[in-house]
Design an enzyme around this catalytic site. Sequence first.
Site, PDB file in Angstrom:
ATOM      1  N   SER A 190       5.863  -3.577  -6.941  1.00  0.00           N
ATOM      2  CA  SER A 190       6.343  -2.623  -5.937  1.00  0.00           C
ATOM      3  C   SER A 190       6.928  -1.356  -6.539  1.00  0.00           C
ATOM      4  O   SER A 190       6.948  -0.321  -5.894  1.00  0.00           O
ATOM      5  CB  SER A 190       7.375  -3.294  -5.044  1.00  0.00           C
ATOM      6  OG  SER A 190       8.425  -3.838  -5.820  1.00  0.00           O
ATOM      7  N   HIS A 218       3.395  -6.639  -1.129  1.00  0.00           N
ATOM      8  CA  HIS A 218       2.993  -5.229  -1.066  1.00  0.00           C
ATOM      9  C   HIS A 218       1.480  -5.089  -1.039  1.00  0.00           C
ATOM     10  O   HIS A 218       0.939  -4.106  -1.529  1.00  0.00           O
ATOM     11  CB  HIS A 218       3.564  -4.451  -2.256  1.00  0.00           C
ATOM     12  CG  HIS A 218       4.987  -4.043  -2.065  1.00  0.00           C
ATOM     13  ND1 HIS A 218       5.371  -2.959  -1.294  1.00  0.00           N
ATOM     14  CD2 HIS A 218       6.135  -4.601  -2.507  1.00  0.00           C
ATOM     15  CE1 HIS A 218       6.682  -2.859  -1.303  1.00  0.00           C
ATOM     16  NE2 HIS A 218       7.179  -3.849  -2.028  1.00  0.00           N
ATOM     17  N   LYS A 249       6.522  -5.935   5.952  1.00  0.00           N
ATOM     18  CA  LYS A 249       5.984  -4.682   5.396  1.00  0.00           C
ATOM     19  C   LYS A 249       4.768  -4.251   6.224  1.00  0.00           C
ATOM     20  O   LYS A 249       4.942  -3.820   7.355  1.00  0.00           O
ATOM     21  CB  LYS A 249       5.693  -4.863   3.907  1.00  0.00           C
ATOM     22  CG  LYS A 249       7.004  -5.019   3.133  1.00  0.00           C
ATOM     23  CD  LYS A 249       6.859  -5.056   1.636  1.00  0.00           C
ATOM     24  CE  LYS A 249       8.232  -4.963   0.993  1.00  0.00           C
ATOM     25  NZ  LYS A 249       8.646  -6.197   0.308  1.00  0.00           N
TER      26      LYS A 249
END
Length: 415
Positions: A190, A218, A249
């Site tokens: 990340s 991610h 996310k």
Amino acid sequence: MAYSDKVRGVYQDTLQKIEDAGLFKTERKIFSSQAAEIEVEFPAGAPRKKVINMCANNYLGLSSHPEVVQAAHKGLDTHGYGMSSVRFICGTQDIHKELEQKVTEFLGTEDTILFPSCMDANAGVFEAILTDEDVMISDRLVHASIIDGIRLSPAMRDTFKHQNMEHLEQKLQEFENKRLKVVITDGVFSMDGDTARLDEMVALCEKYDAMLFVDDSHSSGFIGATGRGTHEKYGVMGKIDIITTTFGKALGGASGGCVSGRREIVEMCRQKARPYLFSNTIAPVVVAGVLNVLETLTKSTERRDKLERNSDYWRKGLLDAGFVLQPGDTPIIPVMLFNAKLAQNFSRDLYDEGIYAIGFFFPVVPNGAARIRTQISAAHEIHHLDKALEAFIKVGKKHNILGKSKKEIIEMYGL
Ligand SMILES: *Cc1c(COP(=O)(O)O)cnc(C)c1O
């Protein structure tokens, strides 16, 4: 009184040291929902300001998408607000089981177990599946929540140099005689936005009879041709033994996480993982939202395709302007500034220009690796990116870093 002046003084001194080192983190209040443009108050008490958001994990632009919001509303109506119980007592609804099934299909695994967050999934999984006869071998740059999970496990632990396959192989040889071996990595790292070379890691794990753990927080939803994740990008779907990921996310951005992978591993988590056993799972309203997200992503790759186009456009714009970037091909595009104070000043100047992008510095990244981490979203339109680029160039000129190398920037600003 227990909280005496002496105790207070200890903390005040420590906080002052953090501030003096330029490492103090402040929160900024947002008054709108999460989107490409947000309304922010910064610093506290200043007038609210509309800015372009360049640092959310809202990769697919689904955090406030009307269809997701509508699905969540419906879930609220049909399944209520709270469960008031952990799952194994009376906290599992039909939609929780349905979501586990859908995540399994989406990721191409054998089974899935939901957790309150991916932090909890990582905190629970290693303790649940390993004993002191086993070993965990992790990349040196794995996410903090994985490090916590490793700390909670009785298995032996070691690390390999970031993305260094020769070093990983040495470690696998060194621990050949352990009962179980788990190689641990992030799918997309990340801070730098680089992807783990899962094809090579799978080959090594097969050679040395080790399991492979990938945290794809991610990446789930947008990496790979149909957004299944890093394992799709590297052609190893079905070969990752343990995948953890977050719904906080790209997949709607609310909250929740999971462990997905081999049937027995998921079952071990159901029997033993403490955050699953002792904490409420994802609220029904969020489950309904994530179900909608997965349905949308299964039908069309439109959003991940737009995200990819946006990311390429943004990366090229920054490079052409003369910024130092971390190399990569994900929507995480860090603009390297190296010095923590410079990163903070840069961020503040960008804010003045209507661009919201936060400086990252120690302890989130190593000392001397401070940066503005930009993150691109499918919610961005080209006009957002053009405006942001203009601001980056203006602020870059002000600090005299355009066209300068890493060495030159460090000479000017120090570490
Ligand atoms: C964000 C993140 C997490 C934490 O996810 P939550 O669901 O918010 O707890 C875990 N691992 C990685 C790699 C992340 O980037």
